[in-house]
Design a protein around this motif. Structure first.
Motif, short mmCIF file in Angstrom:
data_model
loop_
_atom_site.label_atom_id
_atom_site.label_comp_id
_atom_site.label_asym_id
_atom_site.label_seq_id
_atom_site.Cartn_x
_atom_site.Cartn_y
_atom_site.Cartn_z
N ALA A 28 4.76 -44.23 52.57
CA ALA A 28 4.56 -45.48 53.29
C ALA A 28 5.31 -46.60 52.58
O ALA A 28 5.30 -46.69 51.35
N GLY A 276 -3.73 -51.93 65.19
CA GLY A 276 -3.68 -50.49 65.16
C GLY A 276 -4.93 -49.85 64.57
O GLY A 276 -5.72 -50.47 63.87
N GLU A 307 -3.65 -40.86 59.28
CA GLU A 307 -2.61 -41.79 59.71
C GLU A 307 -1.38 -41.03 60.20
O GLU A 307 -0.82 -41.35 61.26
N ALA A 308 -0.96 -40.02 59.47
CA ALA A 308 0.21 -39.25 59.87
C ALA A 308 -0.03 -38.53 61.20
O ALA A 308 0.87 -38.47 62.06
N LYS A 311 0.17 -41.15 63.99
CA LYS A 311 1.57 -41.56 64.23
C LYS A 311 2.34 -40.48 64.98
O LYS A 311 3.22 -40.77 65.81
N TYR A 315 2.80 -42.81 70.13
CA TYR A 315 2.50 -44.04 70.85
C TYR A 315 3.16 -45.23 70.15
O TYR A 315 3.23 -45.29 68.92
N THR A 316 3.62 -46.21 70.95
CA THR A 316 4.33 -47.36 70.40
C THR A 316 3.74 -48.65 70.94
O THR A 316 3.14 -48.67 72.02
N HIS A 323 -0.48 -50.09 68.24
CA HIS A 323 0.15 -50.43 66.96
C HIS A 323 -0.11 -49.34 65.93
O HIS A 323 -1.05 -48.55 66.06
N PRO A 324 0.71 -49.28 64.90
CA PRO A 324 0.54 -48.24 63.88
C PRO A 324 -0.81 -48.36 63.17
O PRO A 324 -1.38 -49.45 63.07
N GLN A 326 -3.71 -48.61 60.28
CA GLN A 326 -3.83 -49.40 59.06
C GLN A 326 -4.98 -48.85 58.23
O GLN A 326 -5.99 -48.40 58.77
#
Length: 853
Positions: A28, A276, A307-308, A311, A315-316, A323-324, A326
């Motif tokens: 990260a 996110g 988290e990985a 992701k 999705y964007t 959102h990514p 956190q």
């Protein structure tokens, strides 16, 4: 300053599929911290809600401690009762699984797969069944018994367990996934169901390996009432993710028992909505009673894996509005802490979880969005949320598949440290990237706690409740069979001893220790910061810093000894120092017993009521004393209370046996019959300025001789607007909370109370009129004992300003209204049991004094 670097996973992270080969994640990138969001937006300071059923104490390796039939093995095909279809279930609008469809789905999965077992672990407040699904490879009865024996050894003899080759070779790592504890955060349930269905039939090698080496426990919906009703809270109006210290709600007691009995190494709690996606571990301050070195290395690694996996869904923000993820530990300074064990993932580590997480899925579908957004948009969001929650589960399962033996070893080490009585371990900086001095929190464990018997105990009923509650939380308690001396003090036989050389010493200490004032270390806390049962539950609890327990002759207990008694002759006196004593009084009054209020916090019961007194003494465990001197006092009846109040206040008043009618501004404006009310209780939902002229006239007629008990901001505002007591209410900082030192004046409200109280958004009273009597003040030093209380940005509202100020007052105004005002929080979330009688006595005092002078 925390560093923003990823911690490399042992064995790697996971992709979006349920279980894929592990691959190393990209590191990260360091970046600026994001501002903390309010956890579960839009709810403000939470309010929640008695002592719990007591399971058998764990003694040695006795397998009878487990509630399930160990001889049955797995699968266990329980045929669930299928509820009738409910077209008003709030989840239907979102395209999600309604509660009535869950049982048929689980029945079908049990028929189709030998990996799926379902058991009913309890019922909700409104009577809906709670489903625990176990997914694991089939086990014979002998194999199931072997797993239970190994689990018992891990807790009961962790030093031996650490050397046991069978545990290393064949113990199945337990994992607990909790869905939908907040009823209108629905999608966790659907992600759980999707996961169970995939695991039930998948034939890939990784799934087979996972199920051969783990037991996966899924609480499908922890809050079926809220799921159906579309509410965050359960049917009693409680936020159950604030209730794990108190365990007032049946759903929470069921979850607690699952954690005790399954002893999970990893726990996941599925929530919404933060965009996110928020994935714990947390910011400082960290709970000082955890074995945090064992926890953070696993929790951060699993957080990165989740988290990985999230992701990898792809999705964007631009295309999907997602959102990514956190991770507060990595990305924030403060404001999302794991300090209080009131939340499910913050409670689980005390029962062996060496990684536990709240996961907040991203896209809001509740509250105003549920009402205002088109159905198509809500369903689009819900589908994405299910994907995200399922990815978090998948990441966790891959983490456990890769690290299972080490997670078990870390759980064993946690229990070993407790059993050995080792000092609290200072976690080395850099144990994971970014772990610095701001993350280091430790405590000093005492050698023991003693809960005295006899004259050394403030309330035998309170002591018994506390002991039962400790046992219900799997804390080991002994009762002395002979007098003993410990810590320079003599104790009689019958006193209870909590030896802090026990596997779950963290659980014992987090409940009983005074706590810490953490105000200097952080500016923002998410929720409560002080909660000591030793200070707030009405019992006398002595910490013993050091000493030799070899001379203490005691035996383990599975429940507190009976405490009720009635003298054989004469009139009786019952002190109202504990909520059980208040309950006993209200039952006597309900039976028509003529009790008299003596004005000193006691009631006098005539000798003719001895049979009724014996019945309530046995039921509530209360002690009656023999009255002395001539009779006197005001004849009582059970006060009829109209309560404009929060759910926890109403719950606590009813728990003490008061007849309560909920009211609000709207209720009074609709026309309310005051003839059946003795006392108005005000803490929430009543705005005097919004009453109609007719409602105000009716209220004024009641106040001409009625009683009022009020607390907090709403109560203080009502007092001022209605022109009751002459007093100016001064507000402390709004997020201040914790246990405080107080000085009691010895009057009818606080006489005999302990010198402690609890505050949340504290208030105190100045500019007092001649009709006002002070019942309680903040102590002249402190007054904060444990918690978080700072002055505001303007320097006002801090604990220094509160020193010596009045925090409970009473008086009778010129109309004859008897009034008691609380600046403390004596019923907060049904928790501070030792303060409940102050409210009860306030209700009794106002009911007897109203119309007087």
């Amino acid at each position: 300053m925390r560093r923003h670097l990823a911690y490399p996973l042992v064995g790697g992270a996971v992709a979006a599929a349920l279980l894929l080969p592990a691959t190393a994640p990209a590191a990260a990138e360091p970046g600026p911290r994001r501002s903390p969001v309010a956890r579960e937006f839009g709810n403000g300071p939470e309010r929640n809600t008695a002592a719990s059923p007591v399971p058998k104490q764990r003694l040695g390796a006795d397998l009878s401690r487990y509630p399930w039939d160990l001889t049955r093995g797995y699968p266990r095909r329980t045929v669930l009762t299928e509820p009738p279809e409910n077209p008003s279930d709030a989840s239907i609008k979102l395209g999600l699984t309604p509660y009535h469809a869950i049982a048929p789905m689980l029945n079908d999965l049990q028929r189709r797969s030998d990996r799926v077992s379902v058991e009913v672990i309890g019922r909700s407040h409104q009577g809906r069944e709670l489903y625990l699904v176990t997914v694991t490879a089939p086990e014979s009865p002998a194999q199931a018994r072997a797993q239970a024996a190994m689990r018992a050894m891990i807790e009961d003899d962790p030093a031996k367990a650490a050397r046991d080759p069978q545990i290393k070779r064949s113990y199945k790592a337990p994992v607990f996934i909790n869905g939908n504890i907040h009823g209108n955060e629905w999608e966790g349930t659907d992600a759980v169901l999707r996961t169970i269905e995939r695991l039930a039939t998948a034939q890939d090698a990784q799934t087979r390996e996972l199920l051969a080496r783990t037991r996966l426990y899924f609480n499908v919906t922890a809050n079926p009432d809220g799921r159906v009703n579309g509410t965050r809270v359960n049917g009693a109006g409680f936020d159950m993710n604030r209730d794990f210290i108190t365990a007032s709600q049946p759903e929470v007691r069921s979850m607690r028992q699952v954690m005790i009995d399954t002893q999970p190494v990893v726990m996941l709690d599925l929530h919404g909505y933060v965009n996110g996606t928020l994935v714990e571990p947390t910011t400082p301050p960290h709970g000082q009673n955890y074995e945090y070195d064992l926890f953070i290395k696993n929790a951060y690694a699993n957080g990165l894996g989740m988290e990985a996996a999230i992701k990898a869904l792809g999705y964007t923000p631009e295309r999907d509005g997602v959102h990514p993820p956190q991770i507060p530990f990595r990305d924030w300074e403060e404001g999302w802490d794991d300090w209080p064990p009131i939340f499910t993932p913050q409670y689980a580590p005390f029962h062996g979880a060496v990684a536990s997480h709240t996961v907040e899925i991203p896209l809001r579908v509740n509250n105003a969005d549920y009402t205002d957004q088109p159905v198509e948009e809500l369903r689009r969001r819900a589908k994405i949320n299910i994907d995200v929650a399922a990815a978090a589960i998948a990441g966790t399962l891959s983490f456990v598949r890769e690290r299972g033996p080490q997670l078990v070893a870390d759980q064993i080490e946690m229990f070993r440290r407790g059993a050995a009585g080792e000092p609290s371990k200072r976690v080395p900086e850099g144990i994971v990237p970014g772990f610095g001095p701001e993350d280091v929190y430790t405590t000093t464990f005492p050698r023991a706690y003693v809960i005295p018997a006899g004259s050394g105990q403030r309330s035998e009923a309170a002591a018994a409740r506390l002991v039962d509650h400790l046992i219900a939380n799997d804390v080991r308690v002994q009762r002395a069979t002979r007098p003993f001396r410990l810590g320079g003090k003599d104790y009689p036989a019958g006193s209870y001893v909590v030896d802090m050389h026990q596997p779950k010493r963290g659980m014992a200490n987090v409940l009983l220790e005074a706590g810490a004032d953490i105000s200097p270390r952080v500016d923002a806390m998410y929720d409560i910061s002080g909660w000591s049962l030793a200070h707030l539950w009405g019992a006398t609890v002595d910490p013993i810093p050091r000493g030799d327990l070899k001379g203490v002759k005691a035996r383990p207990v599975s429940a507190a000894a009976p405490t009720g008694s009635v003298p054989p002759s004469g009139d009786l006196v019952l002190r109202l120092d504990d909520p059980k004593e208040v309950s006993a009084l209200n039952e006597l009054l309900g039976r028509g017993v003529q009790a008299r209020w003596t004005g000193d916090g006691s009631v006098r019961i005539p000798a003719s009521a001895r049979p009724a007194a014996r019945a309530v003494a046995d039921r509530y465990g209360v002690r009656f004393a023999r009255a002395s001197g001539p009779g006197g006092g005001t004849v009582l009846r059970r006060p009829r209370v109209a309560a404009a109040a929060s759910a926890d206040d109403v719950f606590s008043l009813q728990e003490m046996g008061f007849a309560v009618t909920p009211v609000s501004t709207a209720t009074l404006n609709a026309g309310f019959d005051w003839s059946s009310v003795d006392v108005l209780y005000v803490s929430s939902g009543l705005n005097h300025g919004q009453l109609t002229a007719q409602a105000r006239r009716a209220l004024e007629d009641f106040l001409a001789g009625g009683g009022v008990v009020a607390r907090g901001a709403t109560g203080a505002s009502f007092n001022a607007a209605a022109g009751l007591l002459t007093a100016t209410a001064v507000a402390g900082r709004g997020d201040a909370n914790g246990t405080v030192s107080v000085v009691n004046a010895g009057g009818p409200i606080t006489g005999g109370s302990a010198p402690y109280s609890f505050v949340y958004s504290p208030r105190w009273f100045t500019d007092l009129g001649p009709e006002v009597t002070v019942e309680q003040r903040f102590a002249g030093q402190g007054p904060l004992i444990a918690g978080h209380w700072r002055a505001g940005a303007d320097g006002a509202g801090g604990p220094e300003a509160a020193r010596g100020q009045a925090t409970v007052i009473r008086g009778v105004d010129e109309r004859g209204a008897a009034v008691v005002l609380f600046g403390t929080e004596p019923l907060f979330r049904n928790h501070p049991k030792g303060l409940f009688p102050q409210v009860a006595r306030a209700l009794l005092w106002t009911a007897t004094q109203a119309g007087g002078d």
